[in-house]
Design an enzyme around this catalytic site. Sequence first.
Site, PDB file in Angstrom:
ATOM      1  CB  THR A 147      -0.886   0.043   1.258  1.00 44.48           C
ATOM      2  OG1 THR A 147      -0.022   0.070   2.383  1.00 44.48           O
ATOM      3  CG2 THR A 147      -1.796  -1.151   1.350  1.00 44.48           C
ATOM      4  CD  GLU A 170      -5.109  -2.412   2.343  1.00 41.49           C
ATOM      5  OE1 GLU A 170      -5.568  -1.927   1.287  1.00 41.49           O
ATOM      6  OE2 GLU A 170      -4.452  -1.747   3.157  1.00 41.49           O
ATOM      7  CE  LYS A 229     -13.955  13.033  12.243  1.00 45.89           C
ATOM      8  NZ  LYS A 229     -12.694  12.351  12.321  1.00 45.89           N
ATOM      9  CD1 TRP A 232     -18.091  14.129  11.229  1.00 46.33           C
ATOM     10  CD2 TRP A 232     -18.014  12.194  10.121  1.00 46.33           C
ATOM     11  NE1 TRP A 232     -17.486  13.218  12.027  1.00 46.33           N
ATOM     12  CE2 TRP A 232     -17.423  12.018  11.395  1.00 46.33           C
ATOM     13  CE3 TRP A 232     -18.067  11.103   9.245  1.00 46.33           C
ATOM     14  CZ2 TRP A 232     -16.895  10.794  11.797  1.00 46.33           C
ATOM     15  CZ3 TRP A 232     -17.542   9.886   9.657  1.00 46.33           C
ATOM     16  CH2 TRP A 232     -16.964   9.737  10.918  1.00 46.33           C
TER      17      TRP A 232
HETATM   18  P1  ADP Z   1      -3.637   3.950  -1.570  1.00 55.22           P
HETATM   19  O1  ADP Z   1      -4.549   5.027  -2.076  1.00 55.22           O
HETATM   20  O2  ADP Z   1      -3.340   4.068  -0.104  1.00 55.22           O
HETATM   21  O3  ADP Z   1      -2.506   3.661  -2.470  1.00 55.22           O
HETATM   22  P2  ADP Z   1      -5.369   1.988  -2.600  1.00 55.22           P
HETATM   23  O4  ADP Z   1      -4.918   2.226  -3.985  1.00 55.22           O
HETATM   24  O5  ADP Z   1      -5.569   0.629  -2.123  1.00 55.22           O
HETATM   25  O6  ADP Z   1      -4.397   2.588  -1.584  1.00 55.22           O
HETATM   26  O7  ADP Z   1      -6.612   2.913  -2.344  1.00 55.22           O
HETATM   27  C1  ADP Z   1      -7.761   2.485  -1.709  1.00 55.22           C
HETATM   28  C2  ADP Z   1      -8.594   3.660  -1.312  1.00 55.22           C
HETATM   29  O8  ADP Z   1      -8.864   4.502  -2.419  1.00 55.22           O
HETATM   30  C3  ADP Z   1      -9.934   3.293  -0.773  1.00 55.22           C
HETATM   31  O9  ADP Z   1      -9.867   2.892   0.576  1.00 55.22           O
HETATM   32  C4  ADP Z   1     -10.716   4.590  -0.974  1.00 55.22           C
HETATM   33  O10 ADP Z   1     -10.453   5.513   0.056  1.00 55.22           O
HETATM   34  C5  ADP Z   1     -10.129   5.121  -2.248  1.00 55.22           C
HETATM   35  N1  ADP Z   1     -10.993   4.789  -3.381  1.00 55.22           N
HETATM   36  C6  ADP Z   1     -10.876   3.791  -4.254  1.00 55.22           C
HETATM   37  N2  ADP Z   1     -11.852   3.843  -5.181  1.00 55.22           N
HETATM   38  C7  ADP Z   1     -12.626   4.905  -4.870  1.00 55.22           C
HETATM   39  C8  ADP Z   1     -13.803   5.489  -5.442  1.00 55.22           C
HETATM   40  N3  ADP Z   1     -14.384   5.026  -6.535  1.00 55.22           N
HETATM   41  N4  ADP Z   1     -14.316   6.581  -4.821  1.00 55.22           N
HETATM   42  C9  ADP Z   1     -13.755   7.096  -3.702  1.00 55.22           C
HETATM   43  N5  ADP Z   1     -12.644   6.596  -3.144  1.00 55.22           N
HETATM   44  C10 ADP Z   1     -12.083   5.514  -3.717  1.00 55.22           C
END
Ligand code: ADP
Length: 551
Positions: free
Chosen positions: A189, A334, A447, A452
């Site tokens: 990640t 994940e 917040k 929110w």
């Molecule tokens: P990182 O951004 O930490 O590299 P990931 O690529 O696994 O990790 O990102 C996952 C996160 O991206 C999700 O938990 C969510 O917050 C955000 N995310 C993914 N798809 C969407 C979406 N369609 N709309 C809003 N947020 C999204």
Amino acid sequence: MQSPLRGQMMDMPLLISSFMQHAARHFPTTEIVSRRLEGDIHRYTYRDAEARMRQLASALEARGIDMGERVGTLAWNGYRHMEVYYAVGGKGSVVHTINPRLHPEQIAWIVNHAEDKMLCFDLSFLAIIEAIAPHCPTVKTWVAMCDADRMPQSNVVSLVCYEQLLAEGRKDWQWPEFDERSAVGLCYTSGTTGNPKGALYAHRSTVLHAYAASLPDAMRLSAKDVVLPVVPMFHVNAWGLPYAAPLVGAKLVFPGAQLDGKSLYELFESEGVTFSAGVPTVWQGLLAYVKDHLCKFSTFRRTVIGGSACPPAMIETFRDYYYVEVIHAWGMTELSPLGTLAQLQSKHNKLSVLQQQKLLEKQGHVIYGIDMKIVNDQYEDLPWDGTSFGNLLVRGPWVIQSYFKGEGGDPLITDAQGRRWFPTGDVATIDEDGYMQITDRSKDVIKSGGEWISSIDLENLAVAHPAVVQAAVIGVAHPKWDERPLLVVVKRPGADLTREDMIRFYQGKVAKWWIPDDVQFVESIPLGATGKILKTKLREQFSNYELPGST
Ligand code: ADP
């Protein structure tokens, strides 16, 4: 004690090598086309690709890459990267895809944590390799993914040519069978907080995810499709497309390093691309290009957009001007990564166009395999009414159980029924039909006065303004309300847009107390390694900023 009657069907492990075996036998002449770093277009068939994958796997075995050992990649989307995926994973070792946009120090940290034994890289990343090599003692072989006559010189690191390595392998080597729970891929990640953590995918989870991803209400993939993954193969396995495409027998088109609007558009047209996938920021480039050059898409009909919230304005532009259906999706590293996708059901036919649109703007409905719920801070279930929002939890056979090497301890929580769930860190609503909408990442939500405010909603509205190219909303400390929203905007070049215009634009569209207190215009908004807005960086940038009237 009763024991169940055992089924009497073939007990074949679910292994990723089966995708390419299937494609080579049943779609032998279907093509994999790649724009190479060399600048030319490379094309071959699933049959040719599978033969080279086996040969490479045999070469890796001969070089002593054992089962379970990690092979890193620093590479764009291309046929050689796909070969490494299958050769490494198919022989029982683990392909560790590394995001080249990370800082070299972070890359070295990840390589050491993963204990990569070999690292395969595209020539554009030679400088990174030279920077990290002295700090990565576990890597015994550095493989340059190029033809023999393109091999670079390096005074720092001894390089092996990919084609020569492959030629060391046996052509009659066959895919082995082993436990489907064995690891196949490792993806870290991005570690926006703390050190990166590795998600270690299994063959079984990868095969099940690819099946589910192909379903009609998911990515709707088929042998009729020409699939161009814009999402990089280092970003959660390009959302599973290198596995799902051979599963369904779709033609694959890899864009290499050229992800600008012009290069993508040309490849879409010349290869007859029907389907693509990527984060919203890459589509901004493509849409700007087709708008400026008055282009239309001849074959492109469908794209999955996810990774961060897809602005409704982008869905509308694709649909109304280019006849491209946007399938909004949500997932995370994940989750391998797919969790939900937004498509309509038969019962939604009777809804008005506007109501249908609202559903399609959400992050969507789960695919079989994933279960989800929203809970409050005491982990009590919240109602599915489309307005109550809470922490989003998921479970399923392609959801993480623990991070690589147990980093960060047990990531799961147990509910009152004894079921194990993964808390996603996202805040969401779920409606009566099971459509989930992300309100925010829990750390990004604003917040204000105990209530929110969704930064995503405010950003989606801002980018609907014709003079706005990009927008981000962050919470800024406020003595009375705790936090208030600050809107940060990149203007379209030459556009005449003021703070007051922007504030007025929000009026009537959101509750009064949601309207940002101020607007700051910037040249650019910091993006993370996967093309998402880096709110942490933005918050740092505005750490000394004071809202007007807050003191
Ligand atoms: P990182 O951004 O930490 O590299 P990931 O690529 O696994 O990790 O990102 C996952 C996160 O991206 C999700 O938990 C969510 O917050 C955000 N995310 C993914 N798809 C969407 C979406 N369609 N709309 C809003 N947020 C999204």
